[in-house]
Design a protein around this motif. Structure first.
Motif, PDB file in Angstrom:
ATOM      1  N   GLY A   1       3.324   4.698 -10.698  1.00 54.27           N
ATOM      2  CA  GLY A   1       4.277   5.370  -9.817  1.00 54.27           C
ATOM      3  C   GLY A   1       3.812   5.226  -8.384  1.00 54.27           C
ATOM      4  N   VAL A   2       3.419   6.339  -7.791  1.00 58.08           N
ATOM      5  CA  VAL A   2       2.973   6.320  -6.397  1.00 58.08           C
ATOM      6  C   VAL A   2       1.701   5.498  -6.213  1.00 58.08           C
ATOM      7  CG1 VAL A   2       4.091   8.494  -5.778  1.00 58.08           C
ATOM      8  CG2 VAL A   2       1.744   8.509  -6.627  1.00 58.08           C
ATOM      9  N   GLU A   3       0.994   5.212  -7.302  1.00 64.74           N
ATOM     10  CA  GLU A   3      -0.225   4.396  -7.207  1.00 64.74           C
ATOM     11  C   GLU A   3       0.082   2.982  -6.706  1.00 64.74           C
ATOM     12  OE1 GLU A   3      -0.514   7.050 -10.885  1.00 64.74           O
ATOM     13  OE2 GLU A   3       0.906   5.560 -10.157  1.00 64.74           O
ATOM     14  N   LEU A   4       1.349   2.567  -6.840  1.00 60.65           N
ATOM     15  CA  LEU A   4       1.731   1.243  -6.363  1.00 60.65           C
ATOM     16  C   LEU A   4       1.393   1.047  -4.893  1.00 60.65           C
ATOM     17  CD1 LEU A   4       5.237   0.770  -8.005  1.00 60.65           C
ATOM     18  CD2 LEU A   4       3.219  -0.645  -8.402  1.00 60.65           C
ATOM     19  N   ALA A   5       1.372   2.129  -4.136  1.00 61.08           N
ATOM     20  CA  ALA A   5       1.127   2.041  -2.696  1.00 61.08           C
ATOM     21  C   ALA A   5      -0.352   2.138  -2.347  1.00 61.08           C
ATOM     22  CB  ALA A   5       1.912   3.129  -1.964  1.00 61.08           C
ATOM     23  N   GLU A   6      -1.234   2.305  -3.337  1.00 53.29           N
ATOM     24  CA  GLU A   6      -2.667   2.390  -3.033  1.00 53.29           C
ATOM     25  C   GLU A   6      -3.127   1.084  -2.404  1.00 53.29           C
ATOM     26  OE1 GLU A   6      -5.346   3.754  -6.048  1.00 53.29           O
ATOM     27  OE2 GLU A   6      -4.039   5.427  -6.589  1.00 53.29           O
ATOM     28  N   ARG A   7      -3.872   1.202  -1.321  1.00 50.17           N
ATOM     29  CA  ARG A   7      -4.356   0.051  -0.562  1.00 50.17           C
ATOM     30  C   ARG A   7      -5.593  -0.545  -1.217  1.00 50.17           C
ATOM     31  NH1 ARG A   7       0.361   0.057   1.828  1.00 50.17           N
ATOM     32  NH2 ARG A   7       0.506   1.087   3.828  1.00 50.17           N
ATOM     33  N   SER A   8      -5.871  -1.785  -0.859  1.00 49.20           N
ATOM     34  CA  SER A   8      -7.074  -2.427  -1.379  1.00 49.20           C
ATOM     35  C   SER A   8      -8.285  -1.771  -0.728  1.00 49.20           C
ATOM     36  CB  SER A   8      -7.025  -3.938  -1.131  1.00 49.20           C
ATOM     37  OG  SER A   8      -6.881  -4.217   0.245  1.00 49.20           O
TER      38      SER A   8
ATOM     39  N   LEU B   1       0.059  -3.172  -4.271  1.00 44.24           N
ATOM     40  CA  LEU B   1       1.033  -3.732  -5.209  1.00 44.24           C
ATOM     41  C   LEU B   1       2.450  -3.569  -4.678  1.00 44.24           C
ATOM     42  CD1 LEU B   1      -0.522  -2.537  -8.576  1.00 44.24           C
ATOM     43  CD2 LEU B   1      -0.331  -4.903  -7.786  1.00 44.24           C
ATOM     44  N   LEU B   2       2.761  -2.404  -4.131  1.00 46.88           N
ATOM     45  CA  LEU B   2       4.086  -2.174  -3.580  1.00 46.88           C
ATOM     46  C   LEU B   2       4.346  -3.109  -2.400  1.00 46.88           C
ATOM     47  CD1 LEU B   2       6.731  -0.635  -3.563  1.00 46.88           C
ATOM     48  CD2 LEU B   2       5.600   1.173  -2.235  1.00 46.88           C
ATOM     49  N   GLY B   3       3.341  -3.327  -1.577  1.00 47.36           N
ATOM     50  CA  GLY B   3       3.481  -4.282  -0.484  1.00 47.36           C
ATOM     51  C   GLY B   3       3.770  -5.680  -0.999  1.00 47.36           C
ATOM     52  N   LEU B   4       3.138  -6.063  -2.099  1.00 50.91           N
ATOM     53  CA  LEU B   4       3.405  -7.378  -2.693  1.00 50.91           C
ATOM     54  C   LEU B   4       4.842  -7.484  -3.174  1.00 50.91           C
ATOM     55  CD1 LEU B   4       0.127  -8.023  -4.710  1.00 50.91           C
ATOM     56  CD2 LEU B   4       0.852  -9.133  -2.590  1.00 50.91           C
ATOM     57  N   VAL B   5       5.362  -6.435  -3.793  1.00 48.07           N
ATOM     58  CA  VAL B   5       6.753  -6.445  -4.260  1.00 48.07           C
ATOM     59  C   VAL B   5       7.684  -6.621  -3.061  1.00 48.07           C
ATOM     60  CG1 VAL B   5       8.577  -5.081  -5.363  1.00 48.07           C
ATOM     61  CG2 VAL B   5       6.258  -5.073  -6.321  1.00 48.07           C
ATOM     62  N   ARG B   6       7.443  -5.854  -1.997  1.00 43.17           N
ATOM     63  CA  ARG B   6       8.272  -5.943  -0.792  1.00 43.17           C
ATOM     64  C   ARG B   6       8.153  -7.331  -0.152  1.00 43.17           C
ATOM     65  NH1 ARG B   6       9.250  -0.891   2.115  1.00 43.17           N
ATOM     66  NH2 ARG B   6       8.417  -1.902   3.993  1.00 43.17           N
ATOM     67  N   HIS B   7       6.935  -7.842  -0.065  1.00 42.16           N
ATOM     68  CA  HIS B   7       6.699  -9.158   0.521  1.00 42.16           C
ATOM     69  C   HIS B   7       7.425 -10.239  -0.281  1.00 42.16           C
ATOM     70  CE1 HIS B   7       4.642 -12.562   2.308  1.00 42.16           C
ATOM     71  NE2 HIS B   7       4.230 -12.932   1.101  1.00 42.16           N
ATOM     72  N   LEU B   8       7.291 -10.196  -1.600  1.00 43.29           N
ATOM     73  CA  LEU B   8       7.910 -11.233  -2.424  1.00 43.29           C
ATOM     74  C   LEU B   8       9.423 -11.126  -2.437  1.00 43.29           C
ATOM     75  CD1 LEU B   8       5.130 -11.410  -5.092  1.00 43.29           C
ATOM     76  CD2 LEU B   8       5.822 -13.257  -3.542  1.00 43.29           C
ATOM     77  N   ALA B   9       9.971  -9.935  -2.256  1.00 43.47           N
ATOM     78  CA  ALA B   9      11.425  -9.804  -2.085  1.00 43.47           C
ATOM     79  C   ALA B   9      11.854 -10.547  -0.828  1.00 43.47           C
ATOM     80  CB  ALA B   9      11.831  -8.333  -2.015  1.00 43.47           C
TER      81      ALA B   9
ATOM     82  N   GLY C   1       5.670  -5.443   8.273  1.00 39.46           N
ATOM     83  CA  GLY C   1       6.399  -4.288   7.758  1.00 39.46           C
ATOM     84  C   GLY C   1       6.475  -4.246   6.248  1.00 39.46           C
ATOM     85  N   ASP C   2       6.459  -5.426   5.606  1.00 34.71           N
ATOM     86  CA  ASP C   2       6.500  -5.458   4.146  1.00 34.71           C
ATOM     87  C   ASP C   2       5.286  -4.752   3.554  1.00 34.71           C
ATOM     88  OD1 ASP C   2       4.976  -7.535   5.226  1.00 34.71           O
ATOM     89  OD2 ASP C   2       5.829  -9.091   3.950  1.00 34.71           O
ATOM     90  N   PHE C   3       4.124  -4.924   4.173  1.00 35.48           N
ATOM     91  CA  PHE C   3       2.923  -4.263   3.687  1.00 35.48           C
ATOM     92  C   PHE C   3       2.715  -2.894   4.331  1.00 35.48           C
ATOM     93  CE2 PHE C   3       2.081  -8.729   2.753  1.00 35.48           C
ATOM     94  CZ  PHE C   3       1.777  -8.627   1.404  1.00 35.48           C
ATOM     95  N   ASP C   4       2.907  -2.820   5.640  1.00 35.23           N
ATOM     96  CA  ASP C   4       2.672  -1.553   6.344  1.00 35.23           C
ATOM     97  C   ASP C   4       3.622  -0.448   5.890  1.00 35.23           C
ATOM     98  OD1 ASP C   4       0.678  -2.844   7.744  1.00 35.23           O
ATOM     99  OD2 ASP C   4       1.891  -3.131   9.556  1.00 35.23           O
ATOM    100  N   GLY C   5       4.845  -0.810   5.539  1.00 34.44           N
ATOM    101  CA  GLY C   5       5.836   0.187   5.122  1.00 34.44           C
ATOM    102  C   GLY C   5       5.781   0.557   3.652  1.00 34.44           C
TER     103      GLY C   5
END
Length: 183
Positions: free
Chosen positions: A51-58, A66-74, A102-106
């Motif tokens: 869930g919210v763990e998708l936004a955990e940073r490296s 992971l969420l940044g990767l989804v946004r970036h790949l979209a 913004g794909d990663f920062d947001g």
């Protein structure tokens, strides 16, 4: 003598095995689309159950998640299939000239942000799959501002490479979140 098993076994059991659909002797289009589908499925698998763990940073100062990767790949799917190949006026969804990261920062811990990212990614993948399926051949091309004329074949190979690179990041991010490892 005991046999040691690999540290990273199959991630998700049957879900892992069903990702690879292209037969080793498939034709070129089926091979490329099958390999790309497997890479896309890998991204989904690496993000599954979170869930919210998708936004955990490296690690600082990186904003990689992971969420940044989804946004970036979209955005990457959108760029190559909508803007370049289909010549649509389709600006990036999560980044811009004013906010190139913004794909990663947001990619923040907000369920609505994650839901929007997945919806956008799935819509872009669906468009790309329809475009590729309806293309008369792999020589269909579009104009890219950096590379000039690029054929669908090149875009498919590039997308496989793009996902493979970022799925390596996803492996490490997922392991950091909950220890889940595997291919």
């Amino acid at each position: 003598m005991s046999v040691r098993s690999r540290r990273g076994q199959l991630f998700g059991g049957d879900a892992t095995e069903s990702r690879i659909t292209a037969h080793v002797n498939a034709g070129e289009r089926d091979m490329l689309t099958g390999m790309l589908a497997a890479q896309r499925a890998t991204l989904e698998l690496k993000c599954s159950g979170l869930g919210v763990e998708l936004a955990e940073r490296s690690v600082e100062p990186s904003t990689l998640s992971l969420l940044g990767l989804v946004r970036h790949l979209a955005d990457v799917e959108r760029r190559w299939f909508r803007r370049v190949l289909a010549a649509q006026d389709a600006p990036a969804l999560f980044s811009s000239a004013d906010d190139p990261d913004g794909d990663f920062d947001g990619a923040v811990s907000d369920p609505a942000v994650a839901e929007r990212a997945w919806e956008a990614w799935r819509a872009e993948v669906a468009f790309a799959e329809r475009f590729t399926e309806s293309a008369p051949d792999l020589e269909v091309s579009g104009k890219d501002g950096w590379l000039g004329e690029v054929p669908l074949r090149w875009v498919l190979v590039h997308m496989i490479e793009e996902y493979a690179r970022h799925n390596g990041h996803a492996d490490l991010l997922r392991e950091r979140i909950d220890g889940a490892i595997g291919v």
